[in-house]
Structure formats: structure tokens, C-alpha cells
Motif scaffolding. Sequence first.
Motif, short mmCIF file in Angstrom:
data_model
loop_
_atom_site.label_atom_id
_atom_site.label_comp_id
_atom_site.label_asym_id
_atom_site.label_seq_id
_atom_site.Cartn_x
_atom_site.Cartn_y
_atom_site.Cartn_z
N THR A 63 -0.71 -5.22 3.28
CA THR A 63 -1.82 -5.93 3.92
C THR A 63 -1.74 -7.39 3.50
N MET B 33 -7.42 -10.35 7.99
CA MET B 33 -6.53 -9.38 7.39
C MET B 33 -5.71 -8.67 8.47
N THR B 34 -4.43 -8.45 8.19
CA THR B 34 -3.57 -7.76 9.13
C THR B 34 -2.59 -6.88 8.37
N MET B 35 -2.01 -5.93 9.07
CA MET B 35 -0.98 -5.07 8.50
C MET B 35 0.40 -5.69 8.72
N SER C 58 -3.52 -11.50 4.40
CA SER C 58 -4.53 -12.31 5.07
C SER C 58 -3.92 -13.63 5.49
N THR D 261 0.81 -1.22 0.00
CA THR D 261 0.00 0.00 0.00
C THR D 261 0.84 1.27 0.00
#
Length: 321
Positions: A139, A146-148, A141, A93
Motif C-alpha cells: 500500500t 492510498m492505493t494498492m 500514498s 502487506t
Amino acid sequence: MRAIWKGAVSFGLVNVPVRLYSATENHDVQFRQVHREDGGRIRYRRFCSIDGEEVSYDDIAKGYETEDGDMVVLTDDDFADLPSRSSKEIGVTKFVPADQIDPMWLDKSYYLEPDKSATKPYVLLRDALESEQRVAVVTVSIRTRMTMAILRVRDGVIVMQTMLWPDEVRAADFAAVDEQHATRQEMDMAKMLIDQLAGDYDPAEYEDDYALAVKELVRAKVEGGEVRVSAPEEEESGEVVDLLAALSRSVERAKASRGEAPSSGGGQGSTAAKSSSGSSGSTKKAAPKKSSTTKKAASKKSTATKKSTTKTAKKAEKKAS
């Protein structure tokens, strides 16, 4: 190492297929709770705090406790409606300066290994991160949630480190610390101490002396014969009983869904009864018929016996005359 996840890193139009490996492992010394007298393992059972009865795994659900202490029971249907993702993409991102990521936000570390066909774009991303001194905020999954995470380079390999969410990092609100300041003399002495202990970090200089001491203690006890051999665990443990009960209930439910009457003696007992009746019934069956070959052999044997008897009778008559 064994890959725990397969996917791809995507940044712009570039797609890099990768495999994920755990970069760390826990070497903490593990102890078991045992009976002091004989070394037997201590087992725990699941009891309901309201009715005091033991609860099987089939009857256990997830509950969320509110701030008021109330319990909300959630079902599988409730979780099915929650947002979850099973994407195999590590989506970039943003590329940010490495010094903007506080180590406090970092959680678990993973190594990323490229597929053989994706080595070139993997190396491109690695070299770009190093030359620009940036990390990639992504990001991902993992296990449907979902996590950063960030991508950074370590020893020529891209490492992915998952991140905590902002509300998971506590604020350090210590008023007493904010009000105090060191004097100039104290600062000078502190700087002198820092200079005396200054150096470069070498991981090889450190070791877990506690774990080593425990292993040495255990080794000495083994060599000294201080080993207690635990009694073999019973086969019919609580887990097996729960499993049999679950299977029995499943059989009854399957029968009910087909419109059949439930077993009178319970799932397991009725099965045993049927098995017993089936075996006894089989003993009452007529013996199998003899084959034609067997009949012919028996007929020949009977004919031969009759001829032999006739000859013997004739001989006896001649002697008598």
C-alpha cells in the motif's frame, strides 16, 4: 530523471529509504487546434450551462453527478473530512506468486532507487523476490490518496506498479464467445500458423511509424516554407482578467474584515485613483530647504558682488573729478 516522491519500503522490521521515478513517458504525437486561415490557437472559455455566463476559476467547485443526474456540489470543508493519507511508507502487506497478478490490474510503473545508506537492504529485497519468484503487494500514498501496488524486479531494479481497484476492472460478459468452440481441423491450422510466426520478443523490432511519419511531414513543410507564424497572444487573456478580478475581490474582502469601507470605484480603479492623487499631492509639497552650506556660499557670493560694485563706483567718481 527527477525523483517525484521520497519515502521508504518497509517489510517486517526492515526499512529501505527509496526515491520514486516515473518509469514511462508518453511520446504520442500532440496536435493543437488552430484556425485554418492563419494558424491561430483556438481558445475555450468556461461558461455556466444554466445562466450562460463566463465563470472564473475562483467560482468553480467540484461536483459529483448522481445516477439520477442530480449534481452535488462539494466544498473544501467536505474534502477535509474525507480519509486521506500523506504517509511516506510503502508498506508490504503480502508476498504472493508472480503469476497470481493479472496484468490487467496493473496501472502506472515507477522505478525505486535506494539511498546510498540503504543499498544492502534494497539488494536483499530484490534478490529475495527474484529467488522466490514472488511479488510484494504493498500500500502506498501518492498525492494523499492510498492505493494498492506491487513490487517486482526488472533488470536488477525494483519496480513499483500501482494497481487498479477490483471494481475498476470490467468483466467480459460475451455470451456468444462462450458458446462457440473451434474444431480439431481449425485448431491444427492455427497451431501451424503459430509455429510459423513463433519467436522471441525484441522491442527494437517495433517503432511508432505514425509518429515518425508525422515528424517527417512537419520537417518537409518547414523546409518548404509552409510555416505560419501565429500572432502574439494578447496579454489580457481571460486568465489574466480572472486573476485581476480575484485580486480585486480579495482586497475588498480584506478591507471588510478590518471594518474599512469598500472602495467606491472598485479595487483596481480605486488603487489607480489613490496612486494618481498621491502623485499629484506630492507635486504640491514645498521645495526642500537649502542646506547651510548652500546658504554660506550664497552669502559669500552676495558680499563679493557688493564689494565689486563699490569699487567700480569709486573709480567712476575719481574719473569724473
